[in-house]
Each structure stands twice: as structure tokens, then as C-alpha cells.
Design an enzyme around this catalytic site. Structure first.
Site, short mmCIF file in Angstrom:
data_model
loop_
_atom_site.label_atom_id
_atom_site.label_comp_id
_atom_site.label_asym_id
_atom_site.label_seq_id
_atom_site.Cartn_x
_atom_site.Cartn_y
_atom_site.Cartn_z
N TYR A 14 0.87 -1.28 0.03
CA TYR A 14 0.07 0.02 0.10
C TYR A 14 0.84 1.37 0.08
O TYR A 14 0.23 2.48 0.14
CB TYR A 14 -0.78 0.07 1.41
N HIS A 19 -4.65 5.75 -0.54
CA HIS A 19 -5.06 5.81 0.77
C HIS A 19 -3.78 5.90 1.82
O HIS A 19 -4.17 6.07 3.24
CB HIS A 19 -5.69 4.48 1.02
N TYR A 60 -4.49 -0.93 10.24
CA TYR A 60 -5.27 -0.72 8.78
C TYR A 60 -6.15 0.49 9.18
O TYR A 60 -6.70 0.78 10.00
CB TYR A 60 -6.08 -2.12 8.51
N ASN A 62 -9.33 1.14 8.45
CA ASN A 62 -10.72 1.19 8.76
C ASN A 62 -10.86 1.05 10.37
O ASN A 62 -11.91 1.06 11.05
CB ASN A 62 -11.62 0.27 8.05
N ASP A 87 -6.09 11.33 3.48
CA ASP A 87 -6.57 11.50 2.21
C ASP A 87 -8.25 11.82 2.00
O ASP A 87 -8.86 11.61 3.04
CB ASP A 87 -6.39 10.30 1.20
N ASN A 108 -13.68 6.21 6.04
CA ASN A 108 -13.94 5.40 7.03
C ASN A 108 -12.91 5.24 7.96
O ASN A 108 -13.27 5.13 9.02
CB ASN A 108 -14.03 4.05 6.14
#
Length: 176
Positions: A14, A19, A60, A62, A87, A108
């Protein structure tokens, strides 16, 4: 003490995705201040400055509220001392917006933070949105070179605003 918490996802795959813009900003701020992320605490990785900490949650996106909640409690911080860097798909690419508080909007990770600790100051970096792509696929896609050049400018602007936040000079909403 202030906590600057950049949102992102911990896996290397990632690293250069939309994100992970929050991680990219705090990484740049750490580099500008000769700091290293070398302490694991409160479900995050921390770099310590003289009167602030930089945090990258390892929960992570969320579940970012878990790390933020633990950081708040461990360092005995008020909500006003925590700046979330993230973001924002609802802003044009490269736009930077500081808000003292507010809703989570469509994000989220911020939604989880607001639910678990409440509303904190936040620094949003616009990443725009590809309407021809599924939202999750877009935010997890790798940033192309042209977009990266635009975002690099916004990262520097964000770092300037982080300095102002740490020094108590940022006390009203603004968009750049």
C-alpha cells in the site's frame, strides 16, 4: 505534547497508494525534522520530536480509531492536541484543508476515529476521485507520476501546516 497521526495501511503493497497519503505526509515531516519511526506503542509506530509525536497506526485504515484512542490515553492528550492527516476523495487532487473539527465525511478511517474518540483537528489532502473506478480500487491504486508531482507539493504545504499546528499558530479552518 501534540500528536500528528497520519492515516494509511501498514503493508508495503500500500506504500504508494492514495489511501496512504497520511503516511506519506508524516514520513516527509519526519525526514524534514531528522526523526525516525522507531518506537512501537499503542498499535502504531512512533517518531518522537521535542514536543510532539508522529504516529502511523498499524491497525489498517478502517480501525484507525483503536490506535488513536490508545495514543490519546497513553500520552494523556486532549482532542485538540491530536491532528489527523488523511486523504480526501471529495477534494481536488493537491488541495489541502485544515479543520478544527467536523464530521468524518466519506472517510472510513476518520469515521472510526470520530466514533471511538470524538472529533479532532484534521488535515485533509485532496486525492480527487476516478468516477470510472470502484472507490475501494481507486484509493488502493498506486499513484501515477503526474499525480505524485501534484501531491508532493501538497505534502510540503501540509508539513508547513503541521509546524504551525505544533506551534499553536493554526487556530482556524483553512483551505489551500
Amino acid at each position: 505534547m501534540k500528536a500528528i497521526i497520519g492515516l494509511g495501511n501498514p503493508d508495503g503493497k500500500y506504500k504508494s497508494t492514495y489511501h496512504n497519503v497520511g503516511f506519506s505526509v508524516v514520513d516527509l515531516f519526519a525526514k524534514q525534522n531528522n526523526l525516525k519511526f522507531n518506537t512501537k506503542k499503542c498499535r502504531g509506530i512512533i517518531a518522537k520530536g521535542e514536543d510532539f509525536i508522529l504516529v502511523k497506526p498499524m491497525t489498517y485504515m478502517n480501525l484507525s480509531g483503536d490506535c488513536v484512542s490508545e495514543i490519546k490515553k497513553y500520552f494523556k492528550l486532549s482532542l485538540d492536541d491530536i491532528l489527523i492527516v488523511l486523504d480526501d476523495i471529495d477534494m481536488p487532487k493537491g488541495r489541502v484543508r485544515f479543520r478544527l473539527s467536523g464530521s468524518a465525511g466519506t472517510h472510513n478511517g476518520l469515521r472510526d476515529i470520530v466514533a471511538k474518540v470524538g472529533s479532532t483537528p484534521r488535515l485533509r489532502i485532496g486525492i480527487d476521485r476516478d468516477r470510472n473506478m470502484d472507490l475501494a480500487d481507486y484509493v488502493l491504486s498506486h499513484i501515477d507520476q503526474k499525480s505524485q508531482e501534484i501531491l508532493n507539493t501538497s505534502y510540503n504545504t501540509a508539513c508547513d501546516l503541521i509546524n504551525k499546528f505544533i506551534n499553536g499558530e493554526l487556530c482556524q479552518d483553512l483551505t489551500i
